[in-house]
Design an enzyme around this catalytic site. Sequence first.
Site, PDB file in Angstrom:
ATOM      1  N   SER A  14       0.854  -1.180   0.000  1.00  0.00           N
ATOM      2  CA  SER A  14       0.000   0.000   0.000  1.00  0.00           C
ATOM      3  C   SER A  14       0.889   1.228   0.000  1.00  0.00           C
ATOM      4  O   SER A  14       2.059   1.152   0.393  1.00  0.00           O
ATOM      5  CB  SER A  14      -0.859   0.013   1.277  1.00  0.00           C
ATOM      6  OG  SER A  14      -1.495   1.255   1.438  1.00  0.00           O
TER       7      SER A  14
ATOM      8  N   TYR B  74      -2.621  -1.584  10.394  1.00  0.00           N
ATOM      9  CA  TYR B  74      -2.521  -1.732   8.940  1.00  0.00           C
ATOM     10  C   TYR B  74      -1.177  -1.202   8.450  1.00  0.00           C
ATOM     11  O   TYR B  74      -0.453  -1.855   7.693  1.00  0.00           O
ATOM     12  CB  TYR B  74      -3.670  -0.961   8.295  1.00  0.00           C
ATOM     13  CG  TYR B  74      -3.769  -1.039   6.800  1.00  0.00           C
ATOM     14  CD1 TYR B  74      -4.500  -2.058   6.185  1.00  0.00           C
ATOM     15  CD2 TYR B  74      -3.158  -0.090   5.983  1.00  0.00           C
ATOM     16  CE1 TYR B  74      -4.608  -2.122   4.801  1.00  0.00           C
ATOM     17  CE2 TYR B  74      -3.264  -0.149   4.601  1.00  0.00           C
ATOM     18  CZ  TYR B  74      -3.997  -1.166   4.011  1.00  0.00           C
ATOM     19  OH  TYR B  74      -4.089  -1.221   2.651  1.00  0.00           O
TER      20      TYR B  74
HETATM   21  N1  LIG Z   1      -8.482  -0.687  -1.892  1.00  0.00           N
HETATM   22  C1  LIG Z   1      -7.461   0.117  -1.646  1.00  0.00           C
HETATM   23  O1  LIG Z   1      -7.574   1.348  -1.686  1.00  0.00           O
HETATM   24  C2  LIG Z   1      -6.115  -0.448  -1.331  1.00  0.00           C
HETATM   25  C3  LIG Z   1      -5.015   0.424  -1.368  1.00  0.00           C
HETATM   26  C4  LIG Z   1      -3.758  -0.071  -1.061  1.00  0.00           C
HETATM   27  C5  LIG Z   1      -3.614  -1.408  -0.747  1.00  0.00           C
HETATM   28  N2  LIG Z   1      -4.693  -2.238  -0.730  1.00  0.00           N
HETATM   29  C6  LIG Z   1      -4.478  -3.623  -0.365  1.00  0.00           C
HETATM   30  O2  LIG Z   1      -4.953  -4.454  -1.387  1.00  0.00           O
HETATM   31  C7  LIG Z   1      -5.366  -5.695  -0.849  1.00  0.00           C
HETATM   32  C8  LIG Z   1      -6.769  -6.023  -1.336  1.00  0.00           C
HETATM   33  O3  LIG Z   1      -7.644  -5.011  -0.884  1.00  0.00           O
HETATM   34  P1  LIG Z   1      -9.065  -4.735  -1.541  1.00  0.00           P
HETATM   35  O4  LIG Z   1      -9.257  -3.279  -1.497  1.00  0.00           O
HETATM   36  O5  LIG Z   1      -9.219  -5.474  -2.822  1.00  0.00           O
HETATM   37  O6  LIG Z   1     -10.012  -5.354  -0.402  1.00  0.00           O
HETATM   38  P2  LIG Z   1     -11.340  -6.259  -0.452  1.00  0.00           P
HETATM   39  O7  LIG Z   1     -11.942  -6.125   0.900  1.00  0.00           O
HETATM   40  O8  LIG Z   1     -12.162  -5.938  -1.638  1.00  0.00           O
HETATM   41  O9  LIG Z   1     -10.732  -7.714  -0.634  1.00  0.00           O
HETATM   42  C9  LIG Z   1      -9.951  -8.300   0.348  1.00  0.00           C
HETATM   43  C10 LIG Z   1     -10.182  -9.786   0.351  1.00  0.00           C
HETATM   44  O10 LIG Z   1      -9.338 -10.364   1.366  1.00  0.00           O
HETATM   45  C11 LIG Z   1     -10.079 -11.361   2.012  1.00  0.00           C
HETATM   46  N3  LIG Z   1      -9.561 -11.612   3.344  1.00  0.00           N
HETATM   47  C12 LIG Z   1      -9.529 -10.745   4.388  1.00  0.00           C
HETATM   48  N4  LIG Z   1      -9.063 -11.356   5.489  1.00  0.00           N
HETATM   49  C13 LIG Z   1      -8.771 -12.632   5.129  1.00  0.00           C
HETATM   50  C14 LIG Z   1      -8.276 -13.761   5.831  1.00  0.00           C
HETATM   51  N5  LIG Z   1      -8.020 -13.723   7.146  1.00  0.00           N
HETATM   52  N6  LIG Z   1      -8.092 -14.913   5.159  1.00  0.00           N
HETATM   53  C15 LIG Z   1      -8.403 -14.981   3.844  1.00  0.00           C
HETATM   54  N7  LIG Z   1      -8.891 -13.964   3.134  1.00  0.00           N
HETATM   55  C16 LIG Z   1      -9.084 -12.795   3.773  1.00  0.00           C
HETATM   56  C17 LIG Z   1     -11.511 -10.830   2.055  1.00  0.00           C
HETATM   57  O11 LIG Z   1     -12.467 -11.859   2.268  1.00  0.00           O
HETATM   58  C18 LIG Z   1     -11.630 -10.158   0.703  1.00  0.00           C
HETATM   59  O12 LIG Z   1     -12.149 -11.050  -0.267  1.00  0.00           O
HETATM   60  C19 LIG Z   1      -5.253  -5.556   0.671  1.00  0.00           C
HETATM   61  O13 LIG Z   1      -4.048  -6.123   1.128  1.00  0.00           O
HETATM   62  C20 LIG Z   1      -5.237  -4.066   0.871  1.00  0.00           C
HETATM   63  O14 LIG Z   1      -4.571  -3.694   2.049  1.00  0.00           O
HETATM   64  C21 LIG Z   1      -5.942  -1.779  -1.008  1.00  0.00           C
END
Ligand SMILES: NC(=O)c1ccc[n+]([C@@H]2O[C@H](COP(=O)([O-])OP(=O)(O)OC[C@H]3O[C@@H](n4cnc5c(N)ncnc54)[C@H](O)[C@@H]3O)[C@@H](O)[C@H]2O)c1
Length: 252
Positions: free
Chosen positions: A134, A147
């Site tokens: 991130s 986080y």
């Molecule tokens: N969306 C953003 O703005 C953003 C920005 C920077 C980084 N990220 C990172 O990208 C990654 C994906 O985020 P996203 O926005 O697609 O989120 P999201 O919530 O859409 O998807 C995350 C997925 O992870 C799964 N998950 C969570 N905890 C879990 C566990 N204990 N075991 C198995 N699966 C688990 C959830 O069920 C979900 O399907 C994350 O690591 C997040 O920190 C997201």
Amino acid sequence: MQNKVAVVTGGASGIGRAVAEKLVSLGCKVVIADFNSQSGNATATQIGANFIQADLSDAEQCRSLIAQAAQLHGSVDILINNAGFQHISPIEEFPVEQWNKLIGVMLTAPFLLIRYAWPMMKQKGWGRVINIASVHAMVASPFKAGYISAKHGVIGLTKTAALEGGEFGITVNAICPAYVRTPLVENQIADQARTRGIPEDQVVTDVMLKNAAIKKLIEPEEVADLVAFLASNQASSITGSSLTIDSGWTAQ
Ligand SMILES: NC(=O)c1ccc[n+]([C@@H]2O[C@H](COP(=O)([O-])OP(=O)(O)OC[C@H]3O[C@@H](n4cnc5c(N)ncnc54)[C@H](O)[C@@H]3O)[C@@H](O)[C@H]2O)c1
């Protein structure tokens, strides 16, 4: 990337789903791992992947996930550590169990999954690990201690594994996006509005896009395209890197 075996954690939703879909389109055999079996199974069926249910906060389920993926397809060549979640709270109220879970899912699980997939990648002399970190792996914002600490940690893991993987044809990189339009961000808008005492639309303009030169949320497919490049042979000299997709956030 024809027939490479890819494991995408958190592949049921958001960025993980877009990455899984992209890798399927490039000919990979994709295993989606997620603790949400309903959306995990549905996504896998829709995009032509396999689904394995795993709660990555549990070390044994991390081990079993890699073993099951290897049993299904013969190896694990590409590992996308993507699963994550967010908890917003001031540090003095930050629940210790949330801290432990954030570190567990977003730092310990990537370490364990790399550890278990490593021997297969070494044996093939080819491997790709891509950690979805991130912009909060590089800079901080208030109220996200767990986080941000986990994401900063994943950069250290990325660099260390890159150094160890070099001689075996394994590259390890991190992608650092700013706010991407996914359910994780949509849920955060309400939480941030409550914690900061401001209206929800102000959270997007004044908090999420405050530091961005390009004032728009990033699309999951943009992250998936960078994953696909890092997984390709064209990126064989890129390792130990943290690549931002942050609309200019960290340029200042
Ligand atoms: N969306 C953003 O703005 C953003 C920005 C920077 C980084 N990220 C990172 O990208 C990654 C994906 O985020 P996203 O926005 O697609 O989120 P999201 O919530 O859409 O998807 C995350 C997925 O992870 C799964 N998950 C969570 N905890 C879990 C566990 N204990 N075991 C198995 N699966 C688990 C959830 O069920 C979900 O399907 C994350 O690591 C997040 O920190 C997201």
